[in-house]
Scaffold this motif. Structure first.
Motif, short mmCIF file in Angstrom:
data_model
loop_
_atom_site.label_atom_id
_atom_site.label_comp_id
_atom_site.label_asym_id
_atom_site.label_seq_id
_atom_site.Cartn_x
_atom_site.Cartn_y
_atom_site.Cartn_z
N UNK A 1 0.83 -1.44 -0.34
CA UNK A 1 0.48 0.17 0.30
C UNK A 1 1.10 1.26 0.24
N UNK A 2 0.49 2.14 -0.61
CA UNK A 2 0.81 3.28 -0.88
C UNK A 2 1.12 3.50 0.75
N UNK A 3 2.97 4.03 1.36
CA UNK A 3 3.18 3.96 2.21
C UNK A 3 4.21 3.34 3.24
N UNK A 4 4.01 1.63 2.59
CA UNK A 4 4.64 0.47 2.95
C UNK A 4 5.98 1.04 2.68
N UNK A 5 7.28 0.72 4.13
CA UNK A 5 8.42 0.61 4.03
C UNK A 5 8.84 -1.24 3.28
N UNK A 6 9.42 -0.86 2.31
CA UNK A 6 10.24 -1.82 1.49
C UNK A 6 11.83 -1.84 1.94
#
Length: 368
Positions: free
Chosen positions: A236-241
């Motif tokens: 999702x938007x903002x997921x820390x990759x």
């Protein structure tokens, strides 16, 4: 003899006690052993750690990097499945084409309305000419009718022609006004169509941005931390990759407030790095924190309640690492260091690139 032995033992104990006190004073750098070099082991290497996150939601189609890899600015790190966003872009382009066609049709209608106005003007001119002829004919027949030279039938016909010409002129004027109103309506509607085209163009640009954002790239040069992204993972938007650590680092040394009296911006410092077998590197004071570290704490102590014990506060001091040091390339954020600052440096020997606590700030301060 025993008395002499006891006296010697007392003197030795007294000497050892005094030596112990002086040893403690020296270890804690208390008077009379206060020096010009202030040291703290409450110091760490710092850097800008950037968390890489997507702006869109979707499934990861490709992970192009690995843990701790060095990357360049603009290098692709992760790709999100872009099929949906590609179709949204095509849909936005189709909507734009439809709005542009409607705008072009409005332009054609404007030209048609202008042609109708020109035609109506010609009809008005024709009606005016017919009215002039009818009026002239009536003016000739009316005196003849009074003298009995012409018949009543001819007079009635001339009068009817005059009335018809007058009505035709009114009709032509009305038709011209209708054509003008149609042109005004077309021009007003054109503004709405132009706004619709601009909205469709913005939608296309947004769709293009979304499509570009399916390719997550490195914002600057640096090294990656652990890569948590996996192919097929839904994000999702903002997921820390992953995290990106740029190459530039510095040192934050938390000196006690009692150690800051002689410190100035630009003073040379030395520091040893625990991870490099206590290798010594050099730097200089770059700037001072505007407040003690306790002021930035999430849970601040309330000293107005209960018994109070004074504790020396620590003030963070930013230290720039001098260039052309091979070992500096091995520094990483979070490493522990021991910093020593020489406070005996004269003020004229230091560049004014920052502000010490209580000092007058310079006209301009370089920022990181």
């Amino acid at each position: 003899m025993l008395k002499l032995f006891r006296s010697a033992a007392s003197i030795a104990a007294l000497i050892l006690g005094i030596a112990g006190v002086f040893l403690v004073l020296y270890a804690w750098r208390l008077p009379p052993f206060t020096g010009t070099v202030q040291t703290t082991d409450n110091a760490y290497v710092r850097g800008q750690v950037t968390i890489i996150s997507p702006q869109l939601a979707g499934y990861l189609a490709e992970v192009a990097v690995q843990d701790f890899q060095h990357v360049k600015a603009g290098q692709v790190l992760v790709k999100i499945d872009d099929r949906i966003f590609e179709q949204k872009l095509q849909q936005a382009k189709a909507t734009l084409a439809s709005q542009q066609a409607a705008l072009a049709n409005s332009e054609q209608k404007r030209r048609s309305d202008e042609a109708r106005i020109a035609s109506s003007k010609a009809q008005v001119d024709s009606a005016k000419a017919a009215l002039t002829a009818a009026e002239a004919n009536w003016k000739r027949i009316e005196p003849l009718l009074e003298r009995g030279v012409t018949t009543q039938s001819q007079a009635d016909q001339a009068r009817a022609s005059l009335d018809q010409a007058t009505a035709a002129l009114h009709q032509a004027d009305a038709a011209e006004e209708v054509a003008r109103q149609d042109l005004t309506s077309t021009l007003v509607n054109r503004q709405s169509l132009e706004a619709a085209v601009q909205s469709a163009e913005a939608a296309v640009h947004l769709a293009e941005i979304d499509l570009q954002n399916t390719r997550i790239v490195a914002p600057q040069d640096g090294r990656l931390g652990e890569v948590g992204a996996r192919v097929g993972q839904y994000v999702a938007a903002g997921t820390q990759l992953m995290a990106l650590v740029p190459e530039k680092v510095w040192v934050i040394a938390n000196f006690k407030e009692t150690q800051l009296a002689g410190m100035k911006v630009g003073q040379p410092v030395t520091f040893t790095v625990d991870a490099l077998q206590h290798a010594e590197l050099t730097g200089h004071i770059e700037r001072f924190s505007p407040a003690a570290g306790s002021e930035f704490s999430v849970l601040r102590a309330d000293n107005a309640t209960g018994n109070f014990t004074k504790v020396a506060q620590r003030v963070p001091v930013r230290i720039a690492i001098d260039p052309n040091q091979p070992l500096a390339e091995r520094l990483a954020p979070g490493m522990s260091v021991i910093v020593s600052a020489d406070t005996s440096t004269a003020a004229s020997d230091v560049p004014a690139t920052g502000t010490a606590p209580g000092a007058t700030p310079p006209a301009q301060v370089s920022e990181q």
